[in-house]
Write an enzyme that holds these catalytic residues in place. Structure first.
Site, PDB file in Angstrom:
ATOM      1  N   SER A 214       0.862  -1.192   0.000  1.00 59.36           N
ATOM      2  CA  SER A 214       0.000   0.000   0.000  1.00 59.36           C
ATOM      3  C   SER A 214       0.891   1.233   0.000  1.00 59.36           C
ATOM      4  O   SER A 214       2.084   1.136   0.255  1.00 59.36           O
ATOM      5  CB  SER A 214      -0.845   0.026   1.280  1.00 59.36           C
ATOM      6  OG  SER A 214      -0.020   0.396   2.392  1.00 59.36           O
ATOM      7  N   ASP A 215       0.312   2.371  -0.257  1.00 60.91           N
ATOM      8  CA  ASP A 215       1.093   3.582  -0.060  1.00 60.91           C
ATOM      9  C   ASP A 215       0.977   3.980   1.425  1.00 60.91           C
ATOM     10  O   ASP A 215       0.287   3.336   2.211  1.00 60.91           O
ATOM     11  CB  ASP A 215       0.609   4.700  -1.011  1.00 60.91           C
ATOM     12  CG  ASP A 215       1.686   5.741  -1.256  1.00 60.91           C
ATOM     13  OD1 ASP A 215       1.633   6.429  -2.281  1.00 60.91           O
ATOM     14  OD2 ASP A 215       2.598   5.850  -0.410  1.00 60.91           O
ATOM     15  N   TYR A 216       1.642   5.032   1.766  1.00 64.99           N
ATOM     16  CA  TYR A 216       1.870   5.457   3.154  1.00 64.99           C
ATOM     17  C   TYR A 216       0.553   5.696   3.921  1.00 64.99           C
ATOM     18  O   TYR A 216      -0.165   6.635   3.638  1.00 64.99           O
ATOM     19  CB  TYR A 216       2.667   6.757   3.094  1.00 64.99           C
ATOM     20  CG  TYR A 216       3.388   7.156   4.344  1.00 64.99           C
ATOM     21  CD1 TYR A 216       2.710   7.733   5.406  1.00 64.99           C
ATOM     22  CD2 TYR A 216       4.752   6.958   4.467  1.00 64.99           C
ATOM     23  CE1 TYR A 216       3.372   8.116   6.550  1.00 64.99           C
ATOM     24  CE2 TYR A 216       5.436   7.343   5.621  1.00 64.99           C
ATOM     25  CZ  TYR A 216       4.738   7.926   6.651  1.00 64.99           C
ATOM     26  OH  TYR A 216       5.403   8.300   7.780  1.00 64.99           O
TER      27      TYR A 216
END
Ligand code: GLC
Length: 729
Positions: free
Chosen positions: A274-276
């Protein structure tokens, strides 16, 4: 000859069987490890943190962390790795990730500038050197390439990608993956790549970062997905989903995008991160009420690793109680463990302590960074042949906030790059370039954001003393990249005011635009005789710019994005659809009443110090059979008196189809070097698959007339036509 052939086949079979055995061995090792793991240890492998958590070391020792990122340095990584390998129950090594986007310690031009080379080899070279340096610092995984197609320069992350076109973007995606991963992920100088941000993040509404995206499946398939498919075909080891919701469904919880397209249609078998905090952000997205529900949705949708927010650990009780399928957890853990085995992490978890000293900023790394930077520069205007400048010039004035600022050469996402590594600033490089008799005057003129009138007045006075003025102006490195959306595309602060004052002196002025993104510099485009797009060219920006400005290097860059006249034209891109009322003199056609439709400079545009001429378009046959091909070629001549490189571009258009098609689409490009006076025929092959488009759920090719252009950019070129024949009835 027979023997040689047999030997060749036999050795191919040996390699194939070796690879097969290697894969089987890895699968067996993954199975064996998975058998032993507790639920917490499994979810731990799916959990990624920065070095921030105060209890990080305890969590690593308990096997509850699989990856740590944006934390480099051999000493640092070895310290944490020792805890994972020697203190945790199963000794599974950590995977260290980092945003190694355009270099690690030796910084290359920002990716949009590298795309302006139209030379995938330059991207591969940049990535290869970045991998060598990052691995020396213990990094095994980079969150790159960023391959988001972007048509909106208000979006600051346009600086990180390869521009507005899927064909060019796909070529760069493949090159970056090859460069980062090399031929063997376990090699001591390979990084696992991570294609991001899947998908259409660059279509963030209003150019506002993290905003929603909403587009047709045809636009998704034809414009935003192709670079990701190219990355998968290049065997990219991982992918990162974007922050954006696509048509109302966040990419971080979108089974159709992940399981449907990536896994089932394309056969991607790497892992997805996932992104941040994007898992937890499913709550503000409005598709999850709790962090645990967000974790459940993301993991079920195929997001294997959870960056930063620790949400996946919340699923432990549900997994144990059978309320969350352990098979889904095992599927993700298997992908992460497989990557760690492929990277050789279990065999070589640590990195030599002296790698950084041996490999950072090597002369050959600096030389490569300079050469890529030189190829990235785009010559946009050169009225009266003001450029290249003479090295014997008596007095030259350098103006602007960039001329002695090394840090401002690096751009966003510059990893371990340091301002002090920019040992040759722009001012120093130009001093080194000109003759000892030349007087070089410097005047900053204004700061990036502001400055007193007195500074501008001093710059004007300095300009009056010079024979030529070179102004380095634009926006600072922190003005583009993530979370850097702008509603204006003007130069920052008082820089345009400074430019106007300097031009008003009547001295010949060269403008070098410093920016990670296109800037709408309409006044400059009409009033400054020579304009060069200088991007953020990295550690070797100074020498690269000096070499171009004084003619040691003939600029060959071409725009990978449209440069708009004004922010009011956005979105503006070359491969737009037709309309029922294309702009004409008639008022009732598709145009503005207060601006031309045309951009300042179109996609694919870039000049040279020499003059290239195109002639004699040849189409090998007026028709293509459904299973055939034709060639299209043109004669390219270097009519000037210096050597140069031209990026010859091939565009196609389908003027009549069952759906309205773009006015033209890039389908090929070739970088051609010609000596002064030399000519060469440049040829492209056209096959029916190049004519396909997405319609009603699949790719279709329709017989009929097509247009073809071979030329210097997306607006010009020699035009031809051919017919694609239908299948025999
Ligand atoms: C950021 C970016 C992403 C980056 C990640 C890790 O928010 O969106 O591109 O790789 O976080 O730094």
């Amino acid at each position: 000859m027979k023997t040689a052939k047999w030997f060749f086949c036999a050795s191919l079979l040996t390699v194939a069987s070796h690879l097969g055995a290697q894969t089987a061995t890895i699968e067996a090792k993954v199975d064996a490890l998975l058998e032993k793991m507790t639920v917490e240890e499994k979810l731990g492998q799916l959990t990624q943190f920065t070095a921030a958590p105060t209890d990080l070391k305890e969590q690593i020792a308990q096997g509850r962390v699989g990856s740590v990122f944006n934390f480099g340095g051999s000493v640092n990584t070895n310290e944490l790795q020792r805890i994972a390998v020697e203190k945790s129950r199963l000794g599974i090594p950590l995977l260290f990730g980092h945003d190694v986007i355009h270099g690690y310690r030796t910084i290359f031009p920002n990716p949009l500038a590298i795309a302006a080379t139209w030379d995938p080899g330059s991207a591969e070279r940049s990535a290869r050197i970045a991998a060598i340096e990052a691995r020396a610092a213990g990094i095994r995984w980079t969150f790159a390439p960023m391959i988001d197609i972007a048509r909106d320069p208000r979006w600051g992350r346009i600086a990180e990608g390869a521009g507005e076109d899927p064909f060019l973007g796909s070529a760069f995606a493949r090159a970056y993956v090859r460069g980062f991963q090399g031929s063997d992920l376990s090699a001591g100088d390979s990084l696992m790549a991570c294609a991001k941000h899947y998908v259409a993040y660059g279509a963030s509404e209003a150019g506002r970062d993290y905003n929603t995206t909403d587009l047709s499946e045809r636009t998704l398939r034809e414009i935003y997905l192709p670079p990701f498919k190219a990355a998968v075909e290049a065997n990219v080891g991982s992918m990162m989903t974007g922050f954006n919701a696509l048509n109302g469904i966040p990419a971080t919880a979108n089974p159709w995008l992940v399981e449907g397209i990536l896994r089932k249609e394309w056969g991607f078998d790497g892992f997805i991160v996932s992104d941040y905090q994007a898992v937890e952000q499913l709550i503000p997205h409005g598709v999850a009420a709790t962090k645990e529900e967000a974790a459940r949705k993301a993991l079920s949708s195929g997001i294997d690793m959870n960056m930063v927010d620790g949400a996946y650990a919340l699923l432990a009780d549900d997994v144990r109680a059978g309320r969350f399928p352990v098979a889904v957890v095992d599927r993700a853990v298997r992908r992460v463990l497989r990557a760690k085995f492929q990277l050789g992490l279990f065999d070589v978890p640590y990195v030599e302590a002296d790698g950084e000293d041996r490999l950072f900023l090597l002369p050959e790394h600096r030389a490569a960074a300079r050469e890529v930077a030189e190829k990235s520069v785009v010559l946009l205007r050169n009225e009266g042949g003001l450029l290249p400048l003479s090295k014997e010039i008596a007095t030259i004035a350098l103006i602007g906030p960039f001329i002695e600022d090394g840090g401002e050469m690096l751009g966003s996402w510059h990893a371990a790059g340091r301002p002090e590594d920019v040992t040759t600033t722009i001012a120093r490089a130009i001093r080194d370039e000109v003759s000892p008799e030349t007087t070089v005057l410097l005047a900053q003129g204004t700061g990036l954001l502001e400055g007193p009138d007195s500074e501008i007045e001093r710059a004007v006075a300095t300009a009056r003393l010079a024979d030529v003025v070179v102004a380095f102006l634009g926006e600072g490195g922190k003005m583009s990249g993530e979370a850097r959306s702008r509603v204006s595309l003007a130069m920052q602060g008082r820089q345009e005011e400074l430019l106007k004052a300097v031009v008003a002196t009547g001295k010949p002025v060269v403008l070098v635009v410093k920016s990670g993104r296109p800037l709408a510099i309409e006044w400059a485009a009409e009033n400054v005789p020579a304009i060069v797009y200088g991007w953020f060219l990295g550690t070797e920006a100074g020498p690269a710019l000096a070499n171009v400005l004084f003619g040691d290097v003939n600029p060959s860059g071409k725009l990978p994005v449209t440069i708009p006249r004004s922010v009011g034209q956005i979105p503006i891109y070359y491969n737009h659809l037709r309309t029922g009322r294309p702009a004409t003199e008639n008022q009732y056609t598709s145009k503005y009443i207060d601006s031309p439709n045309e951009p300042l400079w179109p996609f694919g545009y870039g000049l040279s110090y020499t003059q290239f001429a195109y002639s004699d378009l040849a189409v090998s046959s007026p028709t293509i059979e459904p299973d055939g091909s034709i060639t299209v070629s043109a004669l390219l001549a270097n009519r000037g008196d210096v050597q140069g490189e031209e990026v010859v571009q091939l565009y196609l258009a389908d003027p009549v189809a069952s759906v309205s098609r773009p006015v033209r689409e890039l389908k090929g490009f070739k970088r051609v070097a010609l000596a002064a006076g030399e000519s060469r025929r440049v040829e492209f092959t056209i096959t029916p698959d190049m004519l396909r488009f997405w319609n009603e759920g699949s790719w279709v090719v329709e017989p009929g007339q097509f247009l073809v252009w071979v030329g210097p950019d997306s607006q010009k070129g020699l035009e031809g036509t051919f017919e694609l024949r239908g299948p025999a009835r």
